[in-house]
Design an enzyme around this catalytic site. Structure first.
Site, PDB file in Angstrom:
ATOM      1  N   HIS A 107       0.916  -1.519   0.087  1.00 15.18           N
ATOM      2  CA  HIS A 107      -0.238  -0.007  -0.105  1.00 15.18           C
ATOM      3  C   HIS A 107       0.954   0.839   0.345  1.00 15.18           C
ATOM      4  O   HIS A 107       2.058   1.602   0.961  1.00 15.18           O
ATOM      5  CB  HIS A 107      -0.883  -0.175   1.366  1.00 15.18           C
ATOM      6  N   ASP A 167      -0.634   4.573   0.545  1.00 13.37           N
ATOM      7  CA  ASP A 167      -0.823   5.085   1.742  1.00 13.37           C
ATOM      8  C   ASP A 167      -0.058   5.149   3.504  1.00 13.37           C
ATOM      9  O   ASP A 167       0.624   4.455   2.917  1.00 13.37           O
ATOM     10  CB  ASP A 167      -2.501   5.576   1.450  1.00 13.37           C
ATOM     11  N   ASP A 186       6.829   1.356   6.229  1.00 13.13           N
ATOM     12  CA  ASP A 186       5.522   0.889   6.020  1.00 13.13           C
ATOM     13  C   ASP A 186       4.844   2.368   5.409  1.00 13.13           C
ATOM     14  O   ASP A 186       4.226   3.142   5.406  1.00 13.13           O
ATOM     15  CB  ASP A 186       5.045   0.976   7.369  1.00 13.13           C
ATOM     16  N   GLU A 214      -5.053   0.851   3.347  1.00 15.05           N
ATOM     17  CA  GLU A 214      -5.190   0.088   4.395  1.00 15.05           C
ATOM     18  C   GLU A 214      -4.648   1.361   5.748  1.00 15.05           C
ATOM     19  O   GLU A 214      -5.370   0.547   6.669  1.00 15.05           O
ATOM     20  CB  GLU A 214      -3.561  -0.396   3.802  1.00 15.05           C
ATOM     21  N   GLU A 215      -4.353   1.828   5.923  1.00 13.86           N
ATOM     22  CA  GLU A 215      -4.033   2.455   6.744  1.00 13.86           C
ATOM     23  C   GLU A 215      -5.262   3.623   7.410  1.00 13.86           C
ATOM     24  O   GLU A 215      -5.368   4.120   8.597  1.00 13.86           O
ATOM     25  CB  GLU A 215      -3.451   4.154   6.656  1.00 13.86           C
ATOM     26  N   HIS A 235       4.292   3.511  11.714  1.00 15.63           N
ATOM     27  CA  HIS A 235       3.291   4.671  12.540  1.00 15.63           C
ATOM     28  C   HIS A 235       2.971   5.534  13.829  1.00 15.63           C
ATOM     29  O   HIS A 235       2.818   6.815  14.250  1.00 15.63           O
ATOM     30  CB  HIS A 235       1.792   3.629  13.352  1.00 15.63           C
TER      31      HIS A 235
END
Length: 484
Positions: A118, A120, A151, A186-187, A453
């Site tokens: 992903h 995003d 990520d 996805e996030e 994150h």
């Protein structure tokens, strides 16, 4: 001359039976090495795009990121079709964030592999907590820092770099079928994912699906993720009064919402921090998890001095196979704005991780029953914004998992380990439902110091190189395999 046209050459041990496949794999290693600087440079360019998919952020950045990814895939010259596409969220007309879909058909009986990642990213949070600007990629030592550096834009670039290496080695002689799906939300819960699969089912159909969005044991040890917890999240509002009242006049007799909320939340765990909700189950793994001690946990999770772990059983079992409940947010007056009043309502965000083997819907129903049964003082409860994601267990008996672990071991120089992950990738349940015959491999470029994150997210560049090499070796071997 492509790899498939080369004649056998002797190995260092004098064995003259070396096949063209052996020669191809040596070329794959050289191509990955040669392409690494370009891959890191392109990754840095992607990190500069603040592609936060949350609804409060500018969607133009996610669109720009998708178009950049599509451009990178187009530049490989390996795909018959490349599109930036959107699908509706649920049954409404609102579209999800832009995703990238690139495909090339298999030839001569070769399998098809779907590569997922992903583009995003999470919001940067408080920029004051970053040591370098979150969207300005910065190399310090052997790590690349920036939001999305690991990520999952590194996952995106691991696929791009792999395709580039295959192009260099096999050229137009590559028979392996490829589909690349780079998601854009996805996030933010993959809210249009199921519809995207339904609308593009034929293009996404594959024999093997590689999801590059997970972790490794450490920077020297590769991991194939074989279990993922599911998730249940929702907003809980606890109300006791129609309006705020003076805490001096009515305190001690009138139940304020904060007291009711604190007492209710306290019923979710026992004194050692274990979950106490009837109906939330643990996964009974066939094998004992690897050893992992308190000191390692304290280091990896950044315990303050004197803080101890919570829960019962082996530490990795608590993190992989048991349910959790976390309060991730609370709406209440800040300390600076606090007044001497009894609060009428308090809202919290509940996040529960669901053990492998338990449907998320069942876990949510258990949580709701518990909360309503334990509401103190007759407090009124409202539950909204429910989001569910089922857990996942990999069937490691398939040939794809065997080949993946072999490729990881050869690329990293250390035997691959099967691990569980405490986090959730809910859309994998959608992949299992729509493509039941596909073998799903969950891999990744992260390590315990990645801080996905969190502020100061980073990618270990050695891990990135080895992850690309492992995927390239795997696909080169699948290119020699006939049959699904």
């Amino acid at each position: 001359m492509t790899a498939s046209q080369q004649t056998p050459v002797p190995r260092a041990d004098g064995d003259t039976t070396t096949t063209a496949q052996d020669a191809a794999e040596r070329e794959v290693r050289a191509a990955v090495e040669a392409g690494l600087p370009s891959a890191i440079a392109d990754l840095s360019q992607l990190v500069r795009i603040p592609s936060v998919s949350w609804s409060a952020f500018d969607p133009a950045n996610v669109r720009r990121s998708a178009e950049a990814v599509a451009g990178l895939l187009a530049d490989t010259g390996m795909f018959e079709s490349i599109e930036v596409k959107q699908a509706p969220i649920g049954e409404g007309d609102t579209l999800g964030q832009p995703a990238v879909l690139a495909t090339r058909a298999a030839r001569n009986g070769r399998p098809t592999v779907l590569l997922y990642a992903h583009h995003d990213v999470q919001p940067e949070g408080d920029e004051a907590n970053w040591e370098t600007p979150p969207f300005e990629p910065t190399v310090r030592g052997d790590r690349l820092y920036g939001r999305g550096a690991a990520d999952d834009k590194a996952g995106v670039m691991s696929h791009v770099a792999t395709v580039r290496a295959l192009k260099d080695v096999f050229g137009d002689d590559l028979d392996l079928g490829l589909a690349v799906f780079i998601e854009g939300e996805e996030e933010f819960g993959s809210r249009s994912f199921a519809n995207f699969l339904e609308q593009n089912k034929e293009a996404l159909a594959a024999d093997v699906i590689i999801v590059a969005d997970s972790d490794n044991v450490d920077v020297n040890t590769p991991a194939l993720t074989v279990s993922l917890r599911g998730n249940v999240t929702f907003k809980l509002t606890v109300s006791t009064l129609e309006h705020a009242s003076h805490s001096g006049m009515y305190g001690g007799a009138a139940p304020d919402a904060m007291l009711a909320t604190v007492k209710l939340l306290a019923t979710l765990h026992d004194d050692d921090g274990s979950v106490t909700v009837d109906g939330l189950t643990s996964y009974d793994a066939a094998a004992e998890p690897p050893a992992f001690d308190e000191e390692e946990l304290a280091h990896d999770a950044a315990f303050l001095p004197g803080v101890t772990s919570i829960g019962k059983g082996p530490i990795l079992s608590r993190m992989w196979s048991q349910p959790t409940i976390t309060v991730t947010g609370i709406d209440a007056p800040s300390v600076a704005n606090a007044s001497n009043t009894l609060l009428p309502s308090v809202s919290v965000r509940i996040s529960s991780r669901v053990a492998p083997g338990q449907p998320a819907r069942e876990a949510y129903e258990a949580l709701e029953r518990h909360l309503r049964a334990h509401a103190p003082f007759g407090a009124h409860l409202a539950i909204e914004d429910v989001d569910l994601g089922d857990p996942f267990l990999v069937d490691t008996a398939g040939w794809a998992a065997t080949e993946a672990k072999r490729a990881m071991t050869d690329a990293w120089g250390k035997e691959a380990v099967e691990t569980g992950i405490g986090g959730s990738i809910p859309f994998i349940a959608d992949l299992v439902r729509d493509f039941p015959q596909a073998q799903i491999l969950v891999t990744g470029v992260e390590d315990p110091d990645t801080r996905a994150h969190s502020p100061n997210e980073s990618l270990h560049l050695g891990v990135f190189k080895r992850a690309v090499l492992a995927e390239a070796l795997l696909l080169a071997r699948l290119n020699a395999r006939t049959g699904s």
